[in-house]
Design a protein around this motif. Structure first.
Motif, PDB file in Angstrom:
ATOM      1  N   ASP A  48      53.939  33.969  43.680  1.00 30.94           N
ATOM      2  CA  ASP A  48      53.123  34.119  45.156  1.00 30.94           C
ATOM      3  C   ASP A  48      52.002  35.334  45.070  1.00 30.94           C
ATOM      4  O   ASP A  48      52.559  36.154  44.448  1.00 30.94           O
ATOM      5  CB  ASP A  48      54.032  34.193  46.119  1.00 30.94           C
ATOM      6  N   SER A  49      51.124  35.115  45.961  1.00 28.53           N
ATOM      7  CA  SER A  49      50.117  36.382  45.989  1.00 28.53           C
ATOM      8  C   SER A  49      50.739  37.389  46.877  1.00 28.53           C
ATOM      9  O   SER A  49      51.589  37.095  47.547  1.00 28.53           O
ATOM     10  CB  SER A  49      48.857  35.998  46.622  1.00 28.53           C
ATOM     11  N   SER A  85      47.279  37.906  42.553  1.00 26.36           N
ATOM     12  CA  SER A  85      46.584  36.466  43.292  1.00 26.36           C
ATOM     13  C   SER A  85      47.416  35.328  42.408  1.00 26.36           C
ATOM     14  O   SER A  85      46.990  35.172  41.371  1.00 26.36           O
ATOM     15  CB  SER A  85      45.313  36.473  43.562  1.00 26.36           C
ATOM     16  N   GLY A  86      48.260  34.716  43.149  1.00 22.63           N
ATOM     17  CA  GLY A  86      48.700  33.370  42.629  1.00 22.63           C
ATOM     18  C   GLY A  86      48.523  32.155  43.130  1.00 22.63           C
ATOM     19  O   GLY A  86      47.164  31.802  43.498  1.00 22.63           O
ATOM     20  N   CYS A 142      44.790  39.754  38.511  1.00 21.26           N
ATOM     21  CA  CYS A 142      45.324  40.958  39.090  1.00 21.26           C
ATOM     22  C   CYS A 142      44.017  41.760  39.344  1.00 21.26           C
ATOM     23  O   CYS A 142      42.608  41.646  38.570  1.00 21.26           O
ATOM     24  CB  CYS A 142      45.929  41.839  37.926  1.00 21.26           C
ATOM     25  N   THR A 162      52.934  30.025  38.001  1.00 17.66           N
ATOM     26  CA  THR A 162      52.441  31.240  39.051  1.00 17.66           C
ATOM     27  C   THR A 162      53.407  31.909  39.829  1.00 17.66           C
ATOM     28  O   THR A 162      54.490  31.463  39.806  1.00 17.66           O
ATOM     29  CB  THR A 162      51.226  30.553  39.590  1.00 17.66           C
ATOM     30  N   ILE A 184      47.317  33.735  37.151  1.00 14.50           N
ATOM     31  CA  ILE A 184      47.465  34.840  38.037  1.00 14.50           C
ATOM     32  C   ILE A 184      45.944  35.646  37.759  1.00 14.50           C
ATOM     33  O   ILE A 184      45.607  35.656  36.745  1.00 14.50           O
ATOM     34  CB  ILE A 184      48.730  35.526  38.081  1.00 14.50           C
TER      35      ILE A 184
END
Length: 445
Positions: A219-220, A443-444, A400, A217, A398
């Motif tokens: 980072d967000s 978003s991760g 989106c 993943t 992740i």
């Protein structure tokens, strides 16, 4: 009875029983499909299907009745009239009168003329050559060849006689690769007569599996994003219903009252093109002659997709987008070949222009994760992390999120790599090139 005898008997009965008009939609399909697995036939089907849908207008209301047997026309008419009586809305439902149609030239398709044994052999060779292409190919999830001929007749008491024969063929490969303890499947398909030249299909399937290994993943945050053509097509298809005039009139589309307004960047033009060479047609599911419709031009919304009913309600001409999910279904609205017009930049040029960000190669949750009324979406995604124009590694786990219109207005560049998906409901095809987006929330971890 023959089709013609049954049609005439239905029309005679309907008019005698007080119907203003009557129409038959008859479809016949001769299809073949085979899927091979480990050198054996895993699934095989050769079928001939047919059905007839009678539509009557009784007291100004539509009534439908479906049959697969050309017997007892009076009973079918009675059922259609009963269904019309049960309708509560007062929408006017016009029928197309007699007209002429554009000539359609179909691309030659040698696969259609193969014998069933030759099509089976083609699928067997596709599997063998995929297994031999790369030592990491462990097995195939599917290896399919499918062909078909669809014959359609739309006739009514107003003199309409719309008849067509449409051919199709496609191949699908799902290669499963293994490295260490990881296994991933890559998917590819090809439509048309060139599926017998399947080398590029094998490579695409293997490449789509390879890019999934060693994924992590990210980072967000907000990222610059390149949505690859197939994923972009899936997103456009998921939101294609917002362009339906029926949804607009029912208040189920975020495009209500937006004709003439900017809904996308000026590099975006969207067409509905029933003459697109990959799957052309002369008329829609109401027998309306096909027309090319510019839906969005340089970012401005120019038209919704109309059938006869919605066009009459809006005081415009039908865009020849009447559709039926099946012969048994009522008339609705569906795209024909619906696509964002390709730009001039290659995929590699878009990756270089992305510079640092994420390439989205796959989207999930397309039906549950979006809202056509608000345009908001939150979708599972897979892809690739890019730094300084070079792919660094694979990305998974992740999400989106954004708004469809905001995304359309934030498209920096449009690729030249147009790709159409396989026909979906009502045989609609969605096409899209890769799209470079200025920013999208990811978003991760």
């Amino acid at each position: 009875m023959t089709f013609e005898q049954f049609r005439d008997a239905c029309f005679k009965s309907a008019l005698e029983k007080g119907c203003e008009s009557a129409e038959v939609y008859c479809g016949r399909t001769d299809s073949f499909s085979v899927n091979v697995l480990d050198g054996d036939i895993e699934r095989y089907k050769s079928a001939k299907d047919s059905g007839l849908n009678l539509r009557v207008i009784f007291n100004g209301k539509n009534g439908y009745a479906y049959t697969e047997v050309f017997e007892d026309p009076d009973f079918l008419v009675d059922r259609a009239i009963d269904n019309a009586r049960a309708i509560e809305n007062t929408d006017v439902n016009p029928m197309q009168s007699a007209c002429e149609y554009p000539s359609i030239i179909e691309t030659k398709n040698p696969v259609l003329h193969m014998t069933e044994s030759e099509k089976i052999d083609l699928a067997m060779r596709m599997e063998r050559d995929t297994l031999a292409f790369d030592g990491r190919v462990n097995r195939l999830g599917y290896c399919t060849v499918e062909t078909g001929v669809n014959v359609t007749h739309i006739h009514n008491t107003l003199g309409l006689r719309a008849d067509s024969t449409e051919n199709y063929s496609y191949g699908i490969i799902g290669a499963i690769l293994r490295q260490g303890e990881e296994e991933h499947e890559g998917y590819s398909f090809k439509m048309g007569g060139d599926i017998s030249n399947y080398g590029d299909m094998i490579k695409e399937s293997v490449d789509n599996a390879l890019i999934q290994f060693n994924a992590k993943t990210v980072d967000s945050g907000e990222y610059r994003v390149l949505i690859r053509n197939d994923a972009a097509g899936d997103l456009l298809g998921a939101f294609s219903g917002i362009f339906s005039a029926d949804n607009v009139q029912k208040g189920l589309s975020l495009l209500k009252d937006k004709i003439g307004e900017r809904i996308a960047n000026d590099n975006i033009t969207i067409l509905d093109d029933p003459f697109e060479k990959g799957y052309p047609r002369a008329f829609d599911a109401e027998g309306v002659p096909s027309v090319l419709t510019t839906v969005v031009e340089n970012g401005l919304l120019k038209s919704y997709l109309h059938n006869l009913k919605t066009a009459l309600k809006d005081g415009v001409e039908s865009t020849s987008n009447a559709g039926r999910d099946s012969v048994a279904s009522p008339v609705g609205i569906a795209p024909s070949n619906f696509y964002i017009v390709a730009g001039e930049k290659s995929y590699d040029e878009l990756v270089a222009e992305l510079d640092s960000g994420i390439i989205i190669t796959e989207l999930g949750g397309l039906h549950a994760g979006l809202n056509e009324v608000s345009g908001d979406f939150s979708l599972l995604a897979k892809g690739l992390l890019v730094e300084n124009g070079s792919v660094i590694r694979s990305v998974e786990q992740i999400t989106c999120a954004g708004n469809f219109l905001s995304l359309m207005k934030d498209i920096i560049a449009v690729g030249s790599d147009m790709k159409f998906g396989l026909p979906g409901a009502a045989m609609a095809r969605i096409g899209c090139p890769s799209l470079l987006i200025g920013k999208l929330m990811i978003s991760g971890k």
